[in-house]
Design a protein around this motif. Structure first.
Motif: not given
Length: 617
Positions: A484-503
């Motif tokens: 598969r090809i990953y193309f949902l980078y908007g969702i990835l940005l949201l998840a990455f932001t949550m990761l940084l905030l919670v960490a």
């Protein structure tokens, strides 16, 4: 399986722009790529390593750096194709098969081997063949029949002068297959193809590659609905956790500062002796042990964080549909962000009083690339031994070394020099970079409670941030270790932001706990929060591996070692973010108490003032 040894003299660049416009009857390039077992996507071989018909002269085609890094080896084919020219079924070659050839093809069909070819810039993947079980299980007369795909029926869609879709008929019947179950003396297999052209005016040429890739993903809409629902649930949970932790930190810290700073003068005599984190003002900014390695890790983490942000943001603007585009973007981003990594490392090292600044910059440049080079060297040797295209060609190796030596390392040095001079100027203008002075002798550290222990922090600061991204990891892993090809980078940005905030939030909370327990060793502990998340990440890698059908030493070594390298990068990245969250928090609270003298000194000053008044009278 041995790989044919030939030099790769094709030009390799970072980006490729091809002209997809064709006049009528113009030749369209059909390139054969690689072959691999479906369960082992990293175990890739050249298409002509197998007993298929091949041109007299095999010529490599143009490839981007990202394509080479992912194991692509585009070469010319025997399938002539011209714009809008219909081709009936035509035999392109006949190959005499030996017994070893048939044995190799049967083994490949048993392992569900796939091969990939490109029509222009549009990829197509097909299986080598199928296995059919014949007979009756009750009579114990079951035999496996092996059928090889020897006929490719191309269906090409066009929009005026553009090729906008390319497919091969997936409905396999007897006219597409040949039985290779038993080898016979003088056995000859004919390979043929046909081309059908279909006008598709509703497909925009700029979206052709995107639609081509998405068409290979069945049940896309259903998976997207589940994906969005899972992300929303995770986002709401992380918001609750983040709000709870911020509420605890703000209420507790504000309460401490209020009791300490907002004391009326008439109540000074009632002030109790300093307790908790306020006792550490002379130790909290003491330089950590091994500060050279600590600052190098922080600088490398800043570089990895900025690289990740750049890659995700570019993906949000326009997804990486070109094969190998993510690898190319990651390489370019890593080179450019070396300036930031050197700056952060040298600046912090100078603030902590470090003197070996040249070694600090050198260690920053090697903090990630050192382990990456060791892992790559071992895996590249394994790939060469197996004859896999996962091994880098020699020109690509020279190019990668040149980019690191001529771009990444000099930018790291430049950033380090700028960061060091910036820190020196601040020291000359403002004096100490920290709000409190440090005593020569370190304060004794008392025993702590269970919730203040490093084990508790390691588990909580690892599990909570990891829970923000584990859902998205499933889709990322399916694209990295699958078709598969990953193309949902908007969702990835949201998840990455949550990761940084919670960490960052969890690390600040535990930093406050440790300081309140009169433990001033917060430097490495705050960085260790990123290591905790990477540990949970690697455990998930093991879990994902057990759910797949990957096997063999080559695939297992590639999976576990590259996953270990990814975990190392996550540790540096989140360690840097967690440290700076704690750093600014500690600077904030101790800069507030610096505005007032310590309570005992204030009591002493008040006492002296009361004695001085009668004498003046």
């Amino acid at each position: 399986m041995r790989r044919s040894r030939r030099s790769y003299l094709a030009l390799v660049t970072l980006l490729a722009v091809a002209d997809a416009s064709f006049e009528d009857d113009a030749e369209i390039q059909v390139s054969m790529n690689k072959a691999w077992p479906y369960s082992n996507p990293t175990e890739t071989y050249e298409y002509y390593d197998f007993p298929f018909c091949k041109p007299k002269i095999v010529m490599p085609h143009f490839m981007t750096l990202g394509q080479v890094l992912r194991g692509d080896r585009l070469v010319n084919s025997l399938y002539p194709m011209h714009m809008k020219r219909q081709v009936p079924r035509t035999v392109i070659c006949s190959r005499r098969m030996t017994e070893a050839d048939i044995r190799m093809l049967k083994e490949a069909i048993d392992q569900n081997y796939m091969f990939e070819l490109f029509v222009g810039e549009l990829p197509i993947d097909r299986p080598f063949g199928v296995v059919s079980t014949m007979g009756n299980e009750k009579d114990e007369q079951v035999t496996d029949r092996y059928f090889l795909v020897n006929y490719l029926d191309f269906i090409i869609g066009y929009n005026e002068k553009e090729v906008v879709s390319a497919n091969v008929t997936r409905e396999l019947n007897l006219e597409h297959l040949v039985d290779i179950t038993e080898w016979k003396e003088g056995m000859v297999i004919q390979f043929s193809y046909s081309v059908q052209w279909t006008p598709l005016p509703h497909i925009i040429p700029s979206q052709a590659l995107e639609l081509q890739l998405k068409s290979t993903m069945p049940h896309g809409h259903q998976n997207m609905d589940i994906h969005w629902l899972a992300i929303i649930n995770s986002f709401v949970l992380m918001l609750l956790i983040l709000s709870l932790f911020l509420l605890i930190i703000i209420r507790v810290v504000r309460s401490d500062l209020s009791r300490y700073l907002q004391i009326p003068d008439e109540e000074l005599n009632a002030v109790e002796e300093e307790t908790g984190w306020k006792l550490l003002h002379a130790d909290v900014f003491r330089a950590p042990k091994h500060r050279l390695f600590f600052c190098s890790a922080i600088g490398a983490g800043a570089q990895m964080t900025s690289m990740m942000i750049m890659v995700v943001l570019v993906g949000c603007i326009g997804a990486y549909y070109q094969r190998g585009a993510v690898a190319s973007a990651a390489v370019i981003s890593y080179m450019v962000t070396a300036l930031l990594g050197g700056f952060v490392s040298a600046n912090l090292y100078q603030k902590l009083g470090g003197e070996k600044w040249a070694w600090n910059i050198f260690m920053t440049a090697l903090c990630f690339m050192g382990p990456a080079f060791l892992i790559w060297s071992f895996l590249n040797t394994v790939a060469i031994f197996y004859g896999s295209t996962a091994a880098f060609p020699f020109p690509t190796i020279l190019l990668m070394f040149a980019m690191w030596a001529c771009v990444t390392f000099p930018l790291t040095v430049l950033g380090g020099i700028i960061g060091r001079h910036r820190s020196l100027k601040q020291a000359q203008a403002e004096g100490s970079p920290f709000p409190c002075k440090t005593n020569k002798l370190a304060r004794e550290i008392p025993s702590c409670r269970w919730y203040q222990s490093p084990v508790t922090q390691f588990f909580a600061s690892g599990f909570l941030p990891f829970s923000a991204i584990y859902i998205e990891l499933h889709y990322i892993f399916n694209s990295v270790w699958g078709p598969r090809i990953y193309f949902l980078y908007g969702i990835l940005l949201l998840a990455f932001t949550m990761l940084l905030l919670v960490a960052g939030t969890v690390t600040v909370l535990f930093t406050y706990f440790h300081l309140n327990a009169e433990d001033h060793r917060w430097w490495w502990r705050s960085f260790g929060s990123g290591v905790a998340v990477s540990a949970f990440f690697y455990l998930y890698c093991i879990y994902f591996f057990l759910q797949t059908g990957m096997n063999g030493f080559l695939q297992c070594s590639f999976f576990f070692l590259y996953s270990l390298l990814a975990a190392h990068g996550i540790a540096l990245m989140l360690g840097c973010v967690s440290f700076y969250c704690s750093y600014f928090f500690v600077i904030y609270i101790y800069s507030r108490i610096k505005a007032q003298p310590p309570a005992l000194l204030r009591l002493l000053a008040a006492s002296l003032e009361s004695r001085r008044v009668p004498a003046q009278a």
